[in-house]
Write a protein that holds these residues in place. Structure first.
Motif, PDB file in Angstrom:
ATOM      1  N   SER A   1      64.964  49.607 206.674  1.00  0.00           N
ATOM      2  CA  SER A   1      64.066  50.259 205.732  1.00  0.00           C
ATOM      3  C   SER A   1      64.746  50.581 204.407  1.00  0.00           C
ATOM      4  CB  SER A   1      63.514  51.549 206.348  1.00  0.00           C
ATOM      5  OG  SER A   1      64.586  52.435 206.608  1.00  0.00           O
ATOM      6  N   ALA A   2      66.050  50.388 204.290  1.00  0.00           N
ATOM      7  CA  ALA A   2      66.763  50.691 203.059  1.00  0.00           C
ATOM      8  C   ALA A   2      66.449  49.676 201.968  1.00  0.00           C
ATOM      9  CB  ALA A   2      68.263  50.744 203.317  1.00  0.00           C
ATOM     10  N   ALA A   3      66.059  48.461 202.345  1.00  0.00           N
ATOM     11  CA  ALA A   3      65.815  47.417 201.350  1.00  0.00           C
ATOM     12  C   ALA A   3      64.467  47.607 200.655  1.00  0.00           C
ATOM     13  CB  ALA A   3      65.861  46.042 202.007  1.00  0.00           C
ATOM     14  N   TYR A   4      63.548  48.325 201.302  1.00  0.00           N
ATOM     15  CA  TYR A   4      62.206  48.489 200.746  1.00  0.00           C
ATOM     16  C   TYR A   4      61.995  49.952 200.386  1.00  0.00           C
ATOM     17  CZ  TYR A   4      57.154  48.398 200.367  1.00  0.00           C
ATOM     18  OH  TYR A   4      55.866  48.510 199.914  1.00  0.00           O
ATOM     19  N   ASP A   5      61.840  50.239 199.106  1.00  0.00           N
ATOM     20  CA  ASP A   5      61.667  51.609 198.647  1.00  0.00           C
ATOM     21  C   ASP A   5      60.334  51.704 197.903  1.00  0.00           C
ATOM     22  OD1 ASP A   5      62.019  54.222 197.968  1.00  0.00           O
ATOM     23  OD2 ASP A   5      63.435  53.821 196.342  1.00  0.00           O
ATOM     24  N   PRO A   6      59.285  52.265 198.540  1.00  0.00           N
ATOM     25  CA  PRO A   6      57.986  52.329 197.865  1.00  0.00           C
ATOM     26  C   PRO A   6      57.980  53.270 196.671  1.00  0.00           C
ATOM     27  CG  PRO A   6      57.887  53.471 199.966  1.00  0.00           C
ATOM     28  CD  PRO A   6      59.224  52.794 199.896  1.00  0.00           C
ATOM     29  N   VAL A   7      58.897  54.222 196.600  1.00  0.00           N
ATOM     30  CA  VAL A   7      58.959  55.133 195.456  1.00  0.00           C
ATOM     31  C   VAL A   7      59.373  54.377 194.202  1.00  0.00           C
ATOM     32  CG1 VAL A   7      60.069  57.198 194.544  1.00  0.00           C
ATOM     33  CG2 VAL A   7      59.434  57.085 196.954  1.00  0.00           C
ATOM     34  N   ALA A   8      60.215  53.377 194.340  1.00  0.00           N
ATOM     35  CA  ALA A   8      60.664  52.603 193.189  1.00  0.00           C
ATOM     36  C   ALA A   8      59.531  51.779 192.581  1.00  0.00           C
ATOM     37  CB  ALA A   8      61.805  51.682 193.590  1.00  0.00           C
ATOM     38  N   LEU A   9      58.461  51.547 193.342  1.00  0.00           N
ATOM     39  CA  LEU A   9      57.339  50.759 192.824  1.00  0.00           C
ATOM     40  C   LEU A   9      56.412  51.593 191.936  1.00  0.00           C
ATOM     41  CD1 LEU A   9      56.374  48.754 196.015  1.00  0.00           C
ATOM     42  CD2 LEU A   9      57.650  47.945 194.047  1.00  0.00           C
ATOM     43  N   ASN A  10      56.531  52.910 191.971  1.00  0.00           N
ATOM     44  CA  ASN A  10      55.630  53.769 191.197  1.00  0.00           C
ATOM     45  C   ASN A  10      55.924  53.761 189.715  1.00  0.00           C
ATOM     46  OD1 ASN A  10      54.256  54.486 193.465  1.00  0.00           O
ATOM     47  ND2 ASN A  10      55.438  56.324 193.835  1.00  0.00           N
ATOM     48  N   GLY A  11      57.149  53.522 189.314  1.00  0.00           N
ATOM     49  CA  GLY A  11      57.498  53.542 187.906  1.00  0.00           C
ATOM     50  C   GLY A  11      57.984  54.914 187.488  1.00  0.00           C
ATOM     51  N   PRO A  12      58.215  55.113 186.213  1.00  0.00           N
ATOM     52  CA  PRO A  12      58.752  56.397 185.762  1.00  0.00           C
ATOM     53  C   PRO A  12      57.696  57.500 185.855  1.00  0.00           C
ATOM     54  CG  PRO A  12      58.273  55.012 183.895  1.00  0.00           C
ATOM     55  CD  PRO A  12      58.068  54.165 185.120  1.00  0.00           C
ATOM     56  N   ALA A  13      58.167  58.736 186.038  1.00  0.00           N
ATOM     57  CA  ALA A  13      57.256  59.871 186.140  1.00  0.00           C
ATOM     58  C   ALA A  13      56.690  60.227 184.766  1.00  0.00           C
ATOM     59  CB  ALA A  13      57.979  61.064 186.742  1.00  0.00           C
ATOM     60  N   ILE A  14      57.499  60.139 183.731  1.00  0.00           N
ATOM     61  CA  ILE A  14      57.064  60.466 182.376  1.00  0.00           C
ATOM     62  C   ILE A  14      57.206  59.221 181.522  1.00  0.00           C
ATOM     63  CG2 ILE A  14      57.501  61.865 180.354  1.00  0.00           C
ATOM     64  CD1 ILE A  14      58.650  63.987 182.222  1.00  0.00           C
ATOM     65  N   VAL A  15      56.112  58.831 180.891  1.00  0.00           N
ATOM     66  CA  VAL A  15      56.125  57.657 180.025  1.00  0.00           C
ATOM     67  C   VAL A  15      56.144  58.145 178.585  1.00  0.00           C
ATOM     68  CG1 VAL A  15      54.866  55.609 179.318  1.00  0.00           C
ATOM     69  CG2 VAL A  15      54.851  56.306 181.697  1.00  0.00           C
ATOM     70  N   THR A  16      57.145  57.703 177.842  1.00  0.00           N
ATOM     71  CA  THR A  16      57.212  58.048 176.431  1.00  0.00           C
ATOM     72  C   THR A  16      56.962  56.792 175.613  1.00  0.00           C
ATOM     73  OG1 THR A  16      59.590  57.701 176.405  1.00  0.00           O
ATOM     74  CG2 THR A  16      58.837  59.924 176.823  1.00  0.00           C
ATOM     75  N   CYS A  17      56.039  56.912 174.693  1.00  0.00           N
ATOM     76  CA  CYS A  17      55.688  55.774 173.852  1.00  0.00           C
ATOM     77  C   CYS A  17      55.920  56.167 172.405  1.00  0.00           C
ATOM     78  CB  CYS A  17      54.229  55.388 174.069  1.00  0.00           C
ATOM     79  SG  CYS A  17      53.713  54.022 173.022  1.00  0.00           S
ATOM     80  N   LYS A  18      56.787  55.447 171.733  1.00  0.00           N
ATOM     81  CA  LYS A  18      57.056  55.714 170.325  1.00  0.00           C
ATOM     82  C   LYS A  18      56.093  54.965 169.423  1.00  0.00           C
ATOM     83  CE  LYS A  18      60.582  58.201 171.343  1.00  0.00           C
ATOM     84  NZ  LYS A  18      60.409  59.601 171.518  1.00  0.00           N
ATOM     85  N   GLY A  19      55.372  54.027 169.980  1.00  0.00           N
ATOM     86  CA  GLY A  19      54.398  53.274 169.199  1.00  0.00           C
ATOM     87  C   GLY A  19      55.049  52.197 168.355  1.00  0.00           C
TER      88      GLY A  19
END
Length: 92
Positions: A48-66
Motif C-alpha cells: 500500500s506504500a506505492a499508492y497514496d490517494p492523498v497525493a492525487l488531491n493536489g495542493p490544499a491552497i491554490v495561489t494564482c498570480k494571473g
C-alpha cells in the motif's frame, strides 16, 4: 433570369439548409460524457506504500498570480497616481 442565378440561388439555399440542419442537430443532441483521466495502476496486494490517494488531491491552497495585473489593480494604480483621463468630457 439566367440559369446561373437559379443555380447559385439553389446552391446557397442548399448550403444554408444543410448548415441549419447540422446546427440544429448539434444544439439538440445530448452531450457526450467527458473523457476520464486514467488513475495510476493499483499496487500489488500488500504493497500500500506505492499508492497514496492523498497525493492525487493536489495542493490544499491554490495561489494564482494571473497573467498580469487585474483590472482592479490597474484602476488602483491609476487612482494612486492621479493620472487625468483624457477623453469625452475632459477639459484638457
Amino acid at each position: 433570369m439566367s440559369a446561373r442565378f437559379w443555380l447559385f440561388s439553389s446552391a446557397c439555399a442548399g448550403a444554408a439548409l444543410i448548415g441549419g440542419y447540422g446546427l440544429g442537430l448539434y444544439a439538440t443532441a445530448l452531450p457526450r460524457p467527458a473523457m476520464e483521466t486514467a488513475l495510476p495502476d493499483a499496487p500489488a496486494r500488500g504493497d500500500s506504500a506505492a499508492y497514496d490517494p492523498v497525493a492525487l488531491n493536489g495542493p490544499a491552497i491554490v495561489t494564482c498570480k494571473g497573467c498580469g495585473p487585474a483590472l482592479a489593480d490597474r484602476q488602483m494604480a491609476a487612482d494612486r497616481d492621479r493620472v487625468p483621463l483624457r477623453g469625452v468630457g475632459s477639459r484638457a
